[in-house]
Design an enzyme around this catalytic site. Structure first.
Site, short mmCIF file in Angstrom:
data_model
loop_
_atom_site.label_atom_id
_atom_site.label_comp_id
_atom_site.label_asym_id
_atom_site.label_seq_id
_atom_site.Cartn_x
_atom_site.Cartn_y
_atom_site.Cartn_z
N CYS A 335 -35.74 -56.79 -97.55
CA CYS A 335 -35.35 -57.29 -96.23
C CYS A 335 -36.03 -56.48 -95.13
CB CYS A 335 -33.83 -57.29 -96.09
SG CYS A 335 -33.24 -58.34 -94.74
N HIS A 438 -31.68 -60.24 -101.04
CA HIS A 438 -30.71 -59.24 -101.48
C HIS A 438 -30.12 -59.68 -102.82
CE1 HIS A 438 -30.56 -57.01 -97.68
NE2 HIS A 438 -30.55 -58.17 -97.06
#
Length: 500
Positions: A335, A438
């Site tokens: 991310c 994630h």
């Protein structure tokens, strides 16, 4: 239609163990055949999760829902505050960005937010048999009580029996419990039906007559359990405060250094790595902590990528990371960490920095990130992939939480979002790779493939696919063995009866 009863867990202070107690009770009552939902009106955390509908909630409520065996829903955490630093936070309302807050401005909003709290709680009470609500901090903060929308105001609204949790490991638990009761208003004290003393180390007989004396001095409230400290519990932590005491996880020759960014988010991405036999995950904040070459490096998610990238440079960590990567040390960015690994980061609309900001990345991936105002919050499934490392992970699931898009010349993954759209994600250059997804390391195929590329060899049967379920059961069994569950169940039953 009558509303389901609410049981509320509050604490004498932050980190008393409220979240884990709710997780345990969700599991215990779900195993008794009830449909249970967790609820926390307002959460402040950088660890968050995306519901199937694409709403963002606190990671703790997602964990509690998983323990209860139900899908996480935005009604379980209608208000989420995500600190960005320098007294500024992003306020998420009903799973979507609502406003940016400066310190002190939140209290002016609470009147506006309270109807959203009650509406979410009422909807849960209509759909479930029991709601287990969690407070925040302490209900006895007398300077903050006028604006309370998460502690006793919730309990009063739902007429919920309250269990007050105190952390004996910190010391002063009796004073904390009695002091909290003294500072509550009479109608609030009347809702407190029991104490739970948490994180006890040693023989409970050492408490002597303390529990009797506590009941006498705390307005007759009984202690319903003394819960011993449970070591090596592998359940996702709510926020980075947990890293203060557990900055090293696991034990083994394979050492993975995770950079502990100032605004680190979703660091539970690496729990599965640390749970594998022979693997140690260490969180580092200074180049001196990497004088010895780690087996691999991870740049995790961040709530403020540009600010944390500047911090990397200021501390000297950026130069150390670049040097290790060029020496061949494998490096992964997740991310915000993925964004940092690229060539450039641009913020034309002022999402994270002054409008028009353009800063160089670490230059370790051939990517270019442009920040955007619209936040991407999706659960995703891997439909296709490239590269030997990712072979066999089709069907793996995870979730996206980011404000920006990254251009990659050779994407690693093809993702199907819950919205139905297909997107391309990720990039790799040598032993360096990154992704927005994630939760990918929860996939055993990818986790084992990457660890084996680091020289790891499985020991025994390794980590089972249902390891989190087993941890929920271990926590529930532990709590059930040390608290009076029948007394708590009686409180729930009484709360469910219509008032005369």
């Amino acid at each position: 239609m009558p509303l389901a009863p609410v049981l509320m867990i509050q604490g004498t202070h932050s980190n008393a163990g409220k979240s884990l107690m709710v997780t345990a009770l969700c599991r215990i009552f779900a195993r008794r055949g009830l449909r249970v939902a967790p609820f926390k009106a307002q959460n402040m955390a950088l660890n968050s999760f995306v519901t199937p509908e694409g709403h963002e909630i606190g990671r703790a409520q997602a964990v509690q829902a998983e323990a209860a065996g139900v899908a996480p829903h935005v009604d379980m955490n209608p208000i989420l505050i995500k600190p960005e630093g320098d007294g500024v936070s992003q306020l998420m309302l009903n799973g979507r960005p609502y406003t940016r807050l400066h310190a002190g401005n939140f209290y002016a909003l609470k009147t506006e937010l309270w109807p959203h709290v009650t509406a979410a709680l009422d909807r849960l009470r209509q759909r479930f048999d029991l709601v287990i609500a969690e407070g925040a901090g302490s209900p006895a903060e007398i300077n903050l009580k006028a604006g309370d929308i998460v502690n006793m105001r919730v309990a009063r609204y739902a007429n919920a029996p309250v269990l007050l949790v105190g952390d004996i490991d910190r010391g002063g638990v009796f004073a904390a419990l009695v002091g909290t009761m003294v500072l509550l208003e009479p109608e609030e004290r009347a809702l407190v039906k029991g104490f739970i003393i948490n994180k006890f180390r040693g023989d409970v007989r050492l408490l002597g007559d303390g529990l009797t004396m506590l009941q006498e001095r705390a307005f007759g409230v009984p202690t319903l359990g003394v819960v011993p400290f449970l070591p090596n519990l592998r359940i996702a932590d709510e926020d980075s405060v947990a890293l203060e005491t557990r900055h090293v996880r696991g034990d083994g020759e394979i050492e993975i250094a995770v950079v502990r960014l100032p605004r680190i988010s979703n660091f539970d991405d690496f729990d599965a790595l640390a749970a594998e036999p022979g693997v140690r995950v260490r969180f580092v904040q200074h180049p001196d902590e990497m004088t010895e070459r780690p087996t691999a490096l991870i740049l995790p998610g961040s709530k403020a990528t540009i600010a944390d990238l500047a911090w990397l440079r200021a501390t000297g960590l950026a130069a150390r990371i670049q040097a290790l990567a060029r020496e061949g040390v494998p490096l992964v960015g997740i991310c915000g960490g993925y964004q940092m690994l690229g060539q450039w980061l641009e913020d034309p609309d002022g999402v994270e920095a002054p409008p028009g900001t353009r800063v160089p990345g670490l230059g370790l991936l051939p990517t270019h990130t442009i920040f955007a105002r619209q936040k991407a919050t999706f659960q995703v499934e891997v439909e296709g992939c490239s590269g030997a490392l990712f072979a066999g992970i089709a069907g793996a699931r995870g979730y996206e939480i980011h404000m920006g898009r990254t251009q990659s010349p050779a994407p690693l993954l093809r993702l199907r979002r819950t919205s139905g759209e297909t997107v391309l994600d990720g990039a790799q250059q040598g032993a360096v790779w990154g992704t927005y997804v994630h939760g990918l390391f929860d996939n055993a195929a990818l986790r084992h493939a990457w660890l084996k590329s680091l020289g790891w060899r499985p020991q025994g049967v390794g980590l089972s696919e249902n390891w989190r379920e087993r941890e929920y059961d271990r926590l529930a069994d532990h709590v059930a063995a040390h608290v009076d569950i029948n007394a708590i169940a009686a409180l729930v039953e009484q709360a469910g009866k219509p008032s005369a």
